[in-house]
Design a protein around this motif. Structure first.
Motif, PDB file in Angstrom:
ATOM      1  N   LEU A  26       0.845  -1.206   0.000  1.00 63.24           N
ATOM      2  CA  LEU A  26       0.000   0.000   0.000  1.00 63.24           C
ATOM      3  C   LEU A  26       0.882   1.258   0.000  1.00 63.24           C
ATOM      4  CD1 LEU A  26      -2.828   1.335   0.257  1.00 63.24           C
ATOM      5  CD2 LEU A  26      -2.533   1.179   2.745  1.00 63.24           C
ATOM      6  N   TRP A  27       1.938   1.247   0.820  1.00 57.71           N
ATOM      7  CA  TRP A  27       2.835   2.399   0.894  1.00 57.71           C
ATOM      8  C   TRP A  27       3.534   2.643  -0.441  1.00 57.71           C
ATOM      9  CZ3 TRP A  27       3.259   6.459   3.790  1.00 57.71           C
ATOM     10  CH2 TRP A  27       4.411   7.264   3.697  1.00 57.71           C
ATOM     11  N   LYS A  28       3.971   1.563  -1.093  1.00 58.44           N
ATOM     12  CA  LYS A  28       4.638   1.695  -2.389  1.00 58.44           C
ATOM     13  C   LYS A  28       3.706   2.307  -3.435  1.00 58.44           C
ATOM     14  CE  LYS A  28       7.769  -2.273  -2.001  1.00 58.44           C
ATOM     15  NZ  LYS A  28       8.021  -3.633  -2.532  1.00 58.44           N
ATOM     16  N   ARG A  29       2.419   2.023  -3.317  1.00 61.78           N
ATOM     17  CA  ARG A  29       1.442   2.509  -4.306  1.00 61.78           C
ATOM     18  C   ARG A  29       0.724   3.782  -3.848  1.00 61.78           C
ATOM     19  NH1 ARG A  29      -1.878  -2.722  -6.452  1.00 61.78           N
ATOM     20  NH2 ARG A  29      -0.110  -4.082  -6.891  1.00 61.78           N
ATOM     21  N   LYS A  30       1.199   4.409  -2.793  1.00 65.25           N
ATOM     22  CA  LYS A  30       0.489   5.556  -2.205  1.00 65.25           C
ATOM     23  C   LYS A  30       0.218   6.681  -3.207  1.00 65.25           C
ATOM     24  CE  LYS A  30       4.418   8.042  -0.395  1.00 65.25           C
ATOM     25  NZ  LYS A  30       5.665   7.537  -0.073  1.00 65.25           N
ATOM     26  N   ASP A  31       1.103   6.841  -4.179  1.00 59.48           N
ATOM     27  CA  ASP A  31       0.916   7.925  -5.155  1.00 59.48           C
ATOM     28  C   ASP A  31      -0.047   7.539  -6.274  1.00 59.48           C
ATOM     29  OD1 ASP A  31       2.684   9.541  -3.727  1.00 59.48           O
ATOM     30  OD2 ASP A  31       4.427   8.768  -4.833  1.00 59.48           O
ATOM     31  N   SER A  32      -0.217   6.236  -6.495  1.00 57.84           N
ATOM     32  CA  SER A  32      -1.052   5.811  -7.623  1.00 57.84           C
ATOM     33  C   SER A  32      -2.407   5.258  -7.199  1.00 57.84           C
ATOM     34  CB  SER A  32      -0.310   4.756  -8.442  1.00 57.84           C
ATOM     35  OG  SER A  32      -0.075   3.620  -7.651  1.00 57.84           O
ATOM     36  N   ILE A  33      -2.632   5.094  -5.922  1.00 61.25           N
ATOM     37  CA  ILE A  33      -3.894   4.516  -5.457  1.00 61.25           C
ATOM     38  C   ILE A  33      -4.742   5.577  -4.784  1.00 61.25           C
ATOM     39  CG2 ILE A  33      -3.148   3.772  -3.181  1.00 61.25           C
ATOM     40  CD1 ILE A  33      -4.610   1.142  -3.780  1.00 61.25           C
ATOM     41  N   GLU A  34      -6.017   5.480  -5.016  1.00 55.02           N
ATOM     42  CA  GLU A  34      -6.944   6.422  -4.403  1.00 55.02           C
ATOM     43  C   GLU A  34      -7.583   5.747  -3.199  1.00 55.02           C
ATOM     44  OE1 GLU A  34     -10.844   8.717  -5.836  1.00 55.02           O
ATOM     45  OE2 GLU A  34      -9.221   8.652  -7.319  1.00 55.02           O
ATOM     46  N   ILE A  35      -7.486   6.381  -2.061  1.00 57.35           N
ATOM     47  CA  ILE A  35      -8.037   5.790  -0.843  1.00 57.35           C
ATOM     48  C   ILE A  35      -9.474   6.263  -0.708  1.00 57.35           C
ATOM     49  CG2 ILE A  35      -7.827   5.674   1.659  1.00 57.35           C
ATOM     50  CD1 ILE A  35      -4.815   5.842   1.231  1.00 57.35           C
ATOM     51  N   GLY A  36     -10.359   5.254  -0.743  1.00 61.65           N
ATOM     52  CA  GLY A  36     -11.789   5.562  -0.650  1.00 61.65           C
ATOM     53  C   GLY A  36     -12.505   4.375  -0.040  1.00 61.65           C
ATOM     54  N   ASP A  37     -13.725   4.155  -0.473  1.00 59.45           N
ATOM     55  CA  ASP A  37     -14.551   3.066   0.076  1.00 59.45           C
ATOM     56  C   ASP A  37     -13.983   1.679  -0.247  1.00 59.45           C
ATOM     57  OD1 ASP A  37     -16.258   4.978   1.042  1.00 59.45           O
ATOM     58  OD2 ASP A  37     -17.647   4.842  -0.658  1.00 59.45           O
ATOM     59  N   GLN A  38     -13.246   1.588  -1.333  1.00 59.18           N
ATOM     60  CA  GLN A  38     -12.739   0.287  -1.789  1.00 59.18           C
ATOM     61  C   GLN A  38     -11.430  -0.131  -1.109  1.00 59.18           C
ATOM     62  OE1 GLN A  38     -14.558  -1.598  -3.846  1.00 59.18           O
ATOM     63  NE2 GLN A  38     -16.094   0.022  -3.733  1.00 59.18           N
ATOM     64  N   ILE A  39     -10.848   0.683  -0.249  1.00 60.17           N
ATOM     65  CA  ILE A  39      -9.544   0.394   0.348  1.00 60.17           C
ATOM     66  C   ILE A  39      -9.548  -0.890   1.178  1.00 60.17           C
ATOM     67  CG2 ILE A  39      -9.744   1.781   2.438  1.00 60.17           C
ATOM     68  CD1 ILE A  39      -6.624   1.403   0.262  1.00 60.17           C
ATOM     69  N   GLN A  40     -10.646  -1.125   1.903  1.00 60.46           N
ATOM     70  CA  GLN A  40     -10.722  -2.341   2.722  1.00 60.46           C
ATOM     71  C   GLN A  40     -10.690  -3.583   1.815  1.00 60.46           C
ATOM     72  OE1 GLN A  40     -14.197  -2.712   5.219  1.00 60.46           O
ATOM     73  NE2 GLN A  40     -13.356  -4.465   6.312  1.00 60.46           N
ATOM     74  N   ALA A  41     -11.472  -3.576   0.759  1.00 57.26           N
ATOM     75  CA  ALA A  41     -11.489  -4.703  -0.179  1.00 57.26           C
ATOM     76  C   ALA A  41     -10.108  -4.878  -0.815  1.00 57.26           C
ATOM     77  CB  ALA A  41     -12.552  -4.479  -1.245  1.00 57.26           C
TER      78      ALA A  41
END
Length: 183
Positions: A43-58
């Motif tokens: 998750l940390w490696k992808r912090k710039d390319s991932i959007e944290i929202g409702d789908q983060i838990q999944a």
């Protein structure tokens, strides 16, 4: 602390216990901890390319699941390799066991025979001749004496001398044979 670090810390505290519990359904706890830590590292490696929202838990559960499966597959490969390697070495040990392999037995017998013949050939000429007539040609001492036109006492003296020398010269083979018989 920047926003990404703060968000990461919040997500870690919120989801770590549930992900650890989930991962322990697949793996022992120590391995599950490593998997969940790897999930958060991902998750940390992808912090710039991932959007944290409702789908983060999944997303976190999917990464954990995939990493658990990969760990299980890796274990299977290791176990199969280990089992195959052990089986190979056991077959190798069995193959080279002289008690199980006729070829190895013949080789050992030839080597032993060569040692015995070498020792016999080291005997003095007359002693060797008498010994060979007795043990290799199955002649009795009296027959040897008549054949060589010598006294029976001379034959017995040469036989005594030959046997004494051979026992001394080949005593390590006797020890080896004794140890092999103990198996």
């Amino acid at each position: 602390m920047d926003t990404a670090t703060t968000t990461y810390n919040i997500l870690f505290r919120k989801y770590y216990p549930g992900l650890l519990f989930y991962a322990t359904r697949f793996l022992p706890e120590s391995e599950a901890e490593d998997i969940v830590q790897d999930t958060f590292l991902e998750l940390w490696k992808r912090k710039d390319s991932i959007e944290i929202g409702d789908q983060i838990q999944a997303f976190l559960y999917r990464i954990t699941y995939t990493k658990c499966l990969n760990a299980i597959k890796h274990k299977q490969v290791e176990n199969e390799y280990s089992a195959t390697a052990i089986e190979f070495y056991l077959k190798k040990i069995e193959f080279y066991d002289p008690g199980q392999n006729e070829t190895i037995q013949r080789m050992e017998n030839r080597e032993l025979q060569a040692e015995v013949y070498k020792a016999i050939n080291e005997l003095p000429d007359k002693c060797r001749e008498i010994f060979k007539l007795s043990y290799l040609h199955d002649l009795k001492n009296k027959e040897i004496a008549e054949t060589l036109d010598i006294s029976l006492r001379t034959v017995e003296a040469h036989m005594y001398k030959a046997l004494k020398y051979l026992r001394l010269r080949l005593k390590y083979l006797l020890l080896l044979l004794f140890l092999l018989l103990l198996k």
